[in-house]
Design a protein around this motif. Structure first.
Motif, PDB file in Angstrom:
ATOM      1  N   TYR A 308       0.871  -1.172   0.000  1.00 16.36           N
ATOM      2  CA  TYR A 308       0.000   0.000   0.000  1.00 16.36           C
ATOM      3  C   TYR A 308       0.912   1.228   0.000  1.00 16.36           C
ATOM      4  O   TYR A 308       1.344   1.711   1.048  1.00 16.36           O
ATOM      5  CB  TYR A 308      -0.940  -0.014   1.208  1.00 16.36           C
ATOM      6  N   GLU A 309       1.236   1.699  -1.178  1.00 14.08           N
ATOM      7  CA  GLU A 309       2.231   2.750  -1.351  1.00 14.08           C
ATOM      8  C   GLU A 309       1.658   4.112  -1.010  1.00 14.08           C
ATOM      9  O   GLU A 309       0.668   4.551  -1.609  1.00 14.08           O
ATOM     10  CB  GLU A 309       2.742   2.731  -2.794  1.00 14.08           C
ATOM     11  N   GLY A 310       2.304   4.772  -0.034  1.00 11.51           N
ATOM     12  CA  GLY A 310       1.909   6.125   0.310  1.00 11.51           C
ATOM     13  C   GLY A 310       2.728   7.165  -0.416  1.00 11.51           C
ATOM     14  O   GLY A 310       2.426   8.359  -0.366  1.00 11.51           O
ATOM     15  N   GLY A 311       3.797   6.712  -1.091  1.00 14.87           N
ATOM     16  CA  GLY A 311       4.638   7.617  -1.855  1.00 14.87           C
ATOM     17  C   GLY A 311       4.265   7.602  -3.323  1.00 14.87           C
ATOM     18  O   GLY A 311       3.088   7.524  -3.688  1.00 14.87           O
ATOM     19  N   ASP A 312       5.261   7.667  -4.187  1.00 12.82           N
ATOM     20  CA  ASP A 312       5.062   7.740  -5.635  1.00 12.82           C
ATOM     21  C   ASP A 312       5.100   6.325  -6.215  1.00 12.82           C
ATOM     22  O   ASP A 312       6.171   5.736  -6.384  1.00 12.82           O
ATOM     23  CB  ASP A 312       6.167   8.603  -6.248  1.00 12.82           C
ATOM     24  N   ALA A 313       3.918   5.756  -6.518  1.00 12.11           N
ATOM     25  CA  ALA A 313       3.846   4.388  -7.025  1.00 12.11           C
ATOM     26  C   ALA A 313       4.547   4.260  -8.375  1.00 12.11           C
ATOM     27  O   ALA A 313       5.174   3.240  -8.675  1.00 12.11           O
ATOM     28  CB  ALA A 313       2.393   3.942  -7.145  1.00 12.11           C
ATOM     29  N   GLY A 314       4.461   5.299  -9.208  1.00 10.68           N
ATOM     30  CA  GLY A 314       5.135   5.271 -10.501  1.00 10.68           C
ATOM     31  C   GLY A 314       6.642   5.208 -10.348  1.00 10.68           C
ATOM     32  O   GLY A 314       7.323   4.467 -11.068  1.00 10.68           O
ATOM     33  N   LEU A 315       7.175   5.977  -9.398  1.00 13.48           N
ATOM     34  CA  LEU A 315       8.611   5.955  -9.131  1.00 13.48           C
ATOM     35  C   LEU A 315       9.039   4.582  -8.615  1.00 13.48           C
ATOM     36  O   LEU A 315      10.098   4.073  -8.986  1.00 13.48           O
ATOM     37  CB  LEU A 315       8.968   7.037  -8.112  1.00 13.48           C
ATOM     38  N   LEU A 316       8.208   3.990  -7.768  1.00 14.22           N
ATOM     39  CA  LEU A 316       8.496   2.645  -7.264  1.00 14.22           C
ATOM     40  C   LEU A 316       8.640   1.650  -8.413  1.00 14.22           C
ATOM     41  O   LEU A 316       9.616   0.889  -8.477  1.00 14.22           O
ATOM     42  CB  LEU A 316       7.374   2.202  -6.316  1.00 14.22           C
ATOM     43  N   VAL A 317       7.698   1.674  -9.332  1.00  6.90           N
ATOM     44  CA  VAL A 317       7.734   0.738 -10.462  1.00  6.90           C
ATOM     45  C   VAL A 317       8.970   0.980 -11.321  1.00  6.90           C
ATOM     46  O   VAL A 317       9.645   0.038 -11.749  1.00  6.90           O
ATOM     47  CB  VAL A 317       6.444   0.862 -11.295  1.00  6.90           C
ATOM     48  N   ARG A 318       9.289   2.243 -11.568  1.00  7.62           N
ATOM     49  CA  ARG A 318      10.468   2.558 -12.396  1.00  7.62           C
ATOM     50  C   ARG A 318      11.755   2.066 -11.739  1.00  7.62           C
ATOM     51  O   ARG A 318      12.656   1.550 -12.416  1.00  7.62           O
ATOM     52  CB  ARG A 318      10.536   4.064 -12.664  1.00  7.62           C
ATOM     53  N   ARG A 319      11.853   2.235 -10.437  1.00  7.17           N
ATOM     54  CA  ARG A 319      13.070   1.809  -9.751  1.00  7.17           C
ATOM     55  C   ARG A 319      13.206   0.286  -9.744  1.00  7.17           C
ATOM     56  O   ARG A 319      14.301  -0.251  -9.905  1.00  7.17           O
ATOM     57  CB  ARG A 319      13.084   2.363  -8.325  1.00  7.17           C
ATOM     58  N   VAL A 320      12.094  -0.404  -9.570  1.00  4.49           N
ATOM     59  CA  VAL A 320      12.135  -1.870  -9.631  1.00  4.49           C
ATOM     60  C   VAL A 320      12.514  -2.328 -11.035  1.00  4.49           C
ATOM     61  O   VAL A 320      13.342  -3.224 -11.217  1.00  4.49           O
ATOM     62  CB  VAL A 320      10.786  -2.462  -9.198  1.00  4.49           C
ATOM     63  N   ARG A 321      11.932  -1.690 -12.034  1.00  6.19           N
ATOM     64  CA  ARG A 321      12.246  -2.056 -13.420  1.00  6.19           C
ATOM     65  C   ARG A 321      13.736  -1.851 -13.711  1.00  6.19           C
ATOM     66  O   ARG A 321      14.376  -2.661 -14.399  1.00  6.19           O
ATOM     67  CB  ARG A 321      11.383  -1.250 -14.385  1.00  6.19           C
ATOM     68  N   GLN A 322      14.317  -0.773 -13.196  1.00  5.45           N
ATOM     69  CA  GLN A 322      15.732  -0.500 -13.426  1.00  5.45           C
ATOM     70  C   GLN A 322      16.621  -1.543 -12.740  1.00  5.45           C
ATOM     71  O   GLN A 322      17.614  -2.008 -13.309  1.00  5.45           O
ATOM     72  CB  GLN A 322      16.089   0.895 -12.915  1.00  5.45           C
ATOM     73  N   LEU A 323      16.266  -1.912 -11.506  1.00  5.17           N
ATOM     74  CA  LEU A 323      17.019  -2.951 -10.812  1.00  5.17           C
ATOM     75  C   LEU A 323      17.032  -4.251 -11.614  1.00  5.17           C
ATOM     76  O   LEU A 323      18.071  -4.881 -11.789  1.00  5.17           O
ATOM     77  CB  LEU A 323      16.421  -3.202  -9.423  1.00  5.17           C
ATOM     78  N   VAL A 324      15.851  -4.645 -12.095  1.00  3.29           N
ATOM     79  CA  VAL A 324      15.738  -5.889 -12.861  1.00  3.29           C
ATOM     80  C   VAL A 324      16.535  -5.792 -14.162  1.00  3.29           C
ATOM     81  O   VAL A 324      17.236  -6.722 -14.556  1.00  3.29           O
ATOM     82  CB  VAL A 324      14.260  -6.222 -13.130  1.00  3.29           C
TER      83      VAL A 324
END
Length: 377
Positions: A308-324
């Motif tokens: 349940y993201e209280g921050g920037d969900a889009g930023l979260l997805v981008r950072r996970v995508r970059q790690l992968v």
């Protein structure tokens, strides 16, 4: 039917304890230890407005005569261990009776358990130094039990030789046990079609004594709903820290990220520093993890959260995508505890899977097996 409580059959005694004195006209009046047990239950569950409305318990006059220490004594004298744990947990978590874990005279009588540990973590900010010291001893007892159990599971997952008798719960193709699977499914052989229908494929757990050095980054959501996962993450991190070839980093997060890597060796100290509650910024935590990754192809980032993201969900997805994309393995865990029964944001979890992460709910032992498989690929 006689209303003599000594003659009431056992099943009806249980119903009488459940329903409270509203059932006296039908089931009879209790006495002795049964009456004392009823008073202890009424002291606690007589506070429930829903049960009062249904007439199950009356919140009678007996409740007011019990103090918290008296109630603890009665519960420990009258009920079996599984009931003691349940009612003590309900006292703190359902009815907010914080005296159960904030008074030293009560803490010294209470039975150490995982539910009590959870309650201590949720209320330790209310404790004075003397009570906090007593609470720390309880935390240490419970953590030691969990650590003993989990250490064995982690060692089995990461060390030793191949044992085809020990099954892996993680379905990895190269570890498919062909012979074992055939034997286990012989009952599903169809002679007319000359086909074997496999209902339960089996996998072995491959282990070896040395692994390449991997960095494991554990990010643990410390929102109140994740208390059990916080406890087991802390203990698992301590187990991983002790393994050769493993470099474990751990941080808890709400809207801020707290690096607790220096305390991983001592899970009791680590847990006493956790502050449950507050907001959630998973994207910020994943950003911290990115800074910890020095070699992407030898790194695993594990995010333990309800998503349940209280921050920037889009930023979260981008950072996970970059790690992968860089070659880091990313695992999202909606639960890390004995039950592995999560309540989480399915939409955010789906977006993380689309970004290349794996998302699951696991027990600590299952996570150890999963990590062992990843570092040996």
């Amino acid at each position: 039917m006689s209303t003599d409580p000594l003659r009431v059959p056992e099943p009806l005694r249980r119903w009488r304890l459940l329903l409270g004195e509203a059932a006296d006209p039908s089931l009879g009046v209790l006495d002795g230890d049964l009456a004392a047990a009823d008073a202890a239950l009424d002291w606690l569950y007589g506070r429930d407005p829903d049960r009062l409305a249904r007439g199950e318990r009356s919140g009678g006059s007996g409740a007011s005569r019990l103090t918290v220490p008296d109630w603890i004594d009665s519960v420990h004298r009258l009920f079996p261990a599984e009931v003691i744990e349940r009612v003590e947990t309900d006292a703190v978590e359902r009815f907010g009776i914080t005296e159960v874990v904030t008074r030293i005279d009560v803490l010294e009588r209470i039975e150490p358990s995982e539910s009590l540990l959870r309650s201590v973590l949720q209320t330790k900010h209310l404790m004075n130094s003397e009570v906090l010291a007593a609470a720390r001893r309880i935390v240490a007892q419970v953590v030691e039990r969990i650590l003993d159990e989990l250490t064995t599971e982690v060692r089995q997952a990461f060390s030793g030789t191949l044992d085809p008798r020990r099954r892996s719960p993680v379905p990895v193709a190269r570890n498919f046990d062909f012979r074992g699977t055939v034997r286990a499914n012989l009952g599903r052989w169809d002679p007319d079609r000359a086909k074997l229908y496999v209902d339960r494929p089996l996998f072995v757990s491959r282990t070896r004594r040395h692994t390449d050095r991997w960095r494991i980054v554990l990010l643990v959501d410390q929102s109140g709903s994740m208390a059990d996962s916080v406890i087991h993450s802390a203990v698992l991190a301590s187990c991983l820290w002790r393994l050769p070839g493993m470099d474990t980093r751990l941080a808890t997060f709400d809207t801020e990220v707290v690096d607790l890597t220096s305390d991983v060796v001592d899970p009791v100290e680590l847990l006493m520093k956790v502050q449950l509650g507050g907001g959630t910024d998973i994207a910020r935590a994943v950003g911290w993890a990115q800074d910890q990754v020095t070699r992407a192809d030898r790194s695993v980032v594990v995010v333990v959260s309800d998503f349940y993201e209280g921050g920037d969900a889009g930023l979260l997805v981008r950072r996970v995508r970059q790690l992968v994309a860089d070659g880091t393995v990313v695992l999202g865990l909606a639960a890390l505890d004995r039950q592995a029964e999560p309540v989480y944001d399915h939409e955010t979890a789906r977006r993380l899977v689309d970004a290349g992460a794996e998302v699951a709910a696991m027990t600590p032992g299952q996570l150890a097996v999963w990590l062992a498989e990843k570092v040996r690929r």
